[in-house]
Design a protein around this motif. Structure first.
Motif, short mmCIF file in Angstrom:
data_model
loop_
_atom_site.label_atom_id
_atom_site.label_comp_id
_atom_site.label_asym_id
_atom_site.label_seq_id
_atom_site.Cartn_x
_atom_site.Cartn_y
_atom_site.Cartn_z
N ARG A 48 -24.02 -21.41 17.79
CA ARG A 48 -23.91 -19.13 16.67
C ARG A 48 -25.61 -19.56 17.39
O ARG A 48 -25.61 -18.38 17.33
CB ARG A 48 -24.21 -19.95 15.48
N ASN A 49 -26.38 -20.72 17.58
CA ASN A 49 -27.66 -20.65 18.42
C ASN A 49 -27.72 -19.78 19.79
O ASN A 49 -28.58 -18.79 19.41
CB ASN A 49 -28.32 -21.89 18.05
N VAL A 50 -26.69 -20.23 20.62
CA VAL A 50 -26.64 -19.73 21.87
C VAL A 50 -26.36 -17.59 21.35
O VAL A 50 -26.82 -16.76 22.22
CB VAL A 50 -25.51 -20.46 22.81
N LEU A 136 -22.91 -1.43 26.98
CA LEU A 136 -24.00 -2.54 26.44
C LEU A 136 -24.72 -2.79 24.09
O LEU A 136 -24.38 -3.17 23.45
CB LEU A 136 -25.38 -2.42 26.66
N ASP A 137 -24.13 -1.18 23.90
CA ASP A 137 -24.37 -0.64 22.55
C ASP A 137 -22.91 -1.30 21.82
O ASP A 137 -23.11 -2.26 20.67
CB ASP A 137 -24.23 0.65 22.38
N HIS A 138 -21.88 -1.44 22.28
CA HIS A 138 -20.75 -1.46 21.18
C HIS A 138 -20.72 -3.34 21.41
O HIS A 138 -20.20 -3.98 20.55
CB HIS A 138 -19.77 -1.10 21.79
N GLY A 139 -21.25 -3.14 22.61
CA GLY A 139 -21.18 -5.11 22.89
C GLY A 139 -22.12 -5.97 22.32
O GLY A 139 -21.31 -6.21 21.45
N ARG A 140 -23.14 -5.18 21.91
CA ARG A 140 -24.39 -5.40 20.62
C ARG A 140 -23.84 -6.19 19.76
O ARG A 140 -24.00 -6.25 18.82
CB ARG A 140 -24.97 -5.05 20.36
N ALA A 141 -22.97 -4.52 19.47
CA ALA A 141 -22.63 -4.40 18.14
C ALA A 141 -21.39 -5.60 17.54
O ALA A 141 -21.12 -5.59 16.55
CB ALA A 141 -22.29 -3.22 17.55
N ALA A 142 -20.59 -5.55 17.61
CA ALA A 142 -19.22 -7.34 18.30
C ALA A 142 -19.49 -8.09 17.99
O ALA A 142 -19.28 -8.26 16.79
CB ALA A 142 -18.54 -6.75 19.26
N LEU A 143 -20.84 -8.28 18.86
CA LEU A 143 -21.01 -10.15 18.90
C LEU A 143 -22.33 -10.21 17.02
O LEU A 143 -21.99 -11.29 16.93
CB LEU A 143 -22.07 -10.41 20.06
N GLU A 148 -22.18 -12.47 12.09
CA GLU A 148 -23.00 -12.35 10.98
C GLU A 148 -21.59 -12.96 9.92
O GLU A 148 -21.25 -13.08 8.69
CB GLU A 148 -23.11 -10.77 10.52
N ALA A 149 -20.57 -12.75 10.27
CA ALA A 149 -19.14 -13.44 9.68
C ALA A 149 -19.43 -14.36 8.63
O ALA A 149 -20.14 -15.17 9.23
CB ALA A 149 -17.85 -13.26 10.90
N PRO A 150 -18.74 -14.47 7.52
CA PRO A 150 -19.00 -15.30 6.72
C PRO A 150 -18.04 -16.58 7.33
O PRO A 150 -18.19 -18.04 6.80
CB PRO A 150 -18.06 -14.43 5.43
N ASP A 151 -16.57 -16.39 7.83
CA ASP A 151 -16.04 -17.65 7.50
C ASP A 151 -16.49 -18.06 9.23
O ASP A 151 -16.01 -17.64 10.38
CB ASP A 151 -14.63 -17.66 7.31
N PRO A 154 -13.24 -18.61 12.87
CA PRO A 154 -12.55 -17.45 13.71
C PRO A 154 -13.57 -17.74 15.00
O PRO A 154 -13.04 -17.79 15.82
CB PRO A 154 -12.67 -15.98 12.50
N PHE A 155 -14.59 -18.23 14.09
CA PHE A 155 -15.91 -17.89 15.41
C PHE A 155 -15.62 -19.39 16.29
O PHE A 155 -15.90 -19.14 17.80
CB PHE A 155 -17.28 -18.55 14.67
N LEU A 156 -15.47 -20.36 16.00
CA LEU A 156 -15.14 -21.33 16.78
C LEU A 156 -14.01 -21.57 17.16
O LEU A 156 -13.71 -21.27 19.04
CB LEU A 156 -14.77 -23.02 16.32
#
Length: 326
Positions: A48-50, A136-143, A148-151, A154-156
Motif C-alpha cells: 500500500r505504501n508503494v 494517465l488520468d484514468h490510471g491514476r483514478a483507478a489506482l 481507498e478500498a475498505p477491504d 482484494p488488494f493483496l
C-alpha cells in the motif's frame, strides 16, 4: 444540596474504549487489520505504501495538472519545418551550407509534399498526446480508488495486476514526455536533386515549435475612435518577427460600415488602429505572418473591444436654458 450527574457511565465507557483517542482513519485501519493475519497485514501495508508513493510522486495530481496546462499550450503553438544539414560530405572543405541556401536547392514540389507530411504528423502527435494524458488520468483514478478500498483482501489478491498497472503507467508517462518535443520528419525521398559534381550535405528535417502570440489584455485599450493594441510571446524569439493583425467591426449597420475591417502587417508587438466608430464593438486577431516553413497553426488569439461613446450631438444647452425646440 445534591447534584445529579447524567451520562457519567457513558463517558466512562468511551474512555475505556480502545479506540477512544483514535481518529477515524486509525479506527478503519484497525478494523482492516482484523481481516488479515499479521504477516499478510505487513505485506499489505508495504504494498500500500508503494502504491501511495507512486501516486504522490510519479503520478501526483499536481504533476498531471501541469501536464494538462502544457497540453493546452501545445494546442495553441505554431509548428514549422526546420531544415538542418546532417553533416558535410566526406572530403568537402566548403563551409556548412546554411538553411537559406538549402531552400534554393530543394525541389519546391517535394518540399510542399513534406509540409503536408509535417501537418499530418503534428496533428497525429497532438492527438496521441491527448490520448496518453487521458490514460494517465484514468490510471491514476483507478489506482486511487484501489488505495481507498475498505477491504484489503482484494488488494493483496490482485497485487500482480497492480504492479503491471504501475509499469504500464510509467511507460505511458515516458512516452508522453518524449512526445512533448516535436521530432524528426521522416523523409522517404531525396529533397535535393543531383546537381552535377556539387556536394550537398544530407538534409535533416525537424518539426519546431513557436509559442503562441497573445494579446496583452491589460495594456490593450479602446478609446473613442481608436484602439491601442499590445501583444507578446511567452518566450521571446531570437530574431524580430513579423505579425499579421486583423480587425473588423461587429454587427455593421450600413453598407459603408462593412468596410470597417482590415489586415495590417506589423513588425512590432504594438499597433494603434485609428478611424474607428465610437461606441462600437470590434474584434481583433493576431498571428505571425505567413511563413514558407509553416505546417500547422491551429489557434490564433482574438480580442473584442468596444470604443467609448462620442460627444453628444449638437451643442449642449447652457445651464438654466430649456432644450432647443421648447
Amino acid at each position: 444540596m445534591n447534584f445529579q450527574v447524567t451520562g457519567l457511565a457513558l463517558d466512562k465507557m468511551k474512555l475505556d474504549s480502545p479506540h477512544s483517542f483514535l481518529d477515524s482513519e486509525e479506527v478503519e485501519e484497525a478494523e482492516d487489520q482484523q481481516l488479515l493475519e499479521p504477516e499478510a497485514w505487513r505485506t499489505y501495508m508495504e504494498r500500500r505504501n508503494v502504491l501511495r508513493e507512486f501516486l504522490t510522486t510519479d503520478l501526483s495530481p499536481q504533476l498531471l495538472k501541469r501536464h494538462h496546462a502544457r497540453m493546452q499550450l501545445l494546442k495553441k503553438c505554431s509548428y514549422y519545418i526546420e531544415i538542418l544539414p546532417k553533416h558535410l560530405a566526406l572530403g568537402d572543405q566548403n563551409p556548412l551550407v546554411l538553411p537559406n541556401t538549402m531552400f534554393q536547392l530543394i525541389d519546391p514540389w517535394k518540399f510542399q509534399r513534406m509540409k503536408k507530411v509535417g501537418t499530418a504528423q503534428t496533428k497525429i502527435q497532438l492527438l496521441l498526446l491527448g490520448d496518453l494524458l487521458e490514460q494517465l488520468d484514468h490510471g491514476r483514478a483507478a489506482l486511487d480508488a484501489l488505495l481507498e478500498a475498505p477491504d484489503p483482501r482484494p488488494f493483496l489478491a490482485g497485487w500482480g495486476l497492480v504492479e503491471q498497472q504501475l509499469a504500464d503507467l510509467s511507460v505511458v508517462m515516458d512516452n508522453f514526455l518524449a512526445m512533448m518535443v516535436p521530432g524528426h520528419l521522416h523523409v522517404k525521398h531525396r529533397l535535393v536533386s543531383d546537381i552535377g559534381a556539387t556536394k550537398i550535405p544530407h538534409i535533416r528535417l525537424m518539426l519546431s515549435t513557436k509559442m503562441p502570440v497573445m494579446f496583452d489584455r491589460k495594456e490593450s485599450v479602446a478609446h473613442q475612435d481608436w484602439v491601442s493594441l499590445r501583444w507578446f510571446v511567452t518566450i521571446q524569439p531570437a530574431a524580430p518577427e513579423q505579425y499579421e493583425l486583423r480587425f473588423k467591426l461587429l454587427e455593421p449597420r450600413t453598407q459603408q460600415e462593412c468596410t470597417q475591417c482590415g489586415i495590417v502587417p506589423v513588425a512590432a508587438c504594438t499597433f494603434d488602429v485609428h478611424n474607428l466608430l465610437p461606441n462600437r464593438t470590434y474584434k481583433f486577431t493576431i498571428k505571425r505572418a505567413e511563413s514558407y516553413t509553416l505546417v500547422y497553426e491551429p489557434w490564433r488569439d482574438s480580442l473584442t473591444l468596444q470604443t467609448t461613446p462620442g460627444p453628444p450631438e449638437g451643442p449642449a444647452p447652457r445651464l438654466g436654458e430649456p432644450p432647443a425646440g421648447l
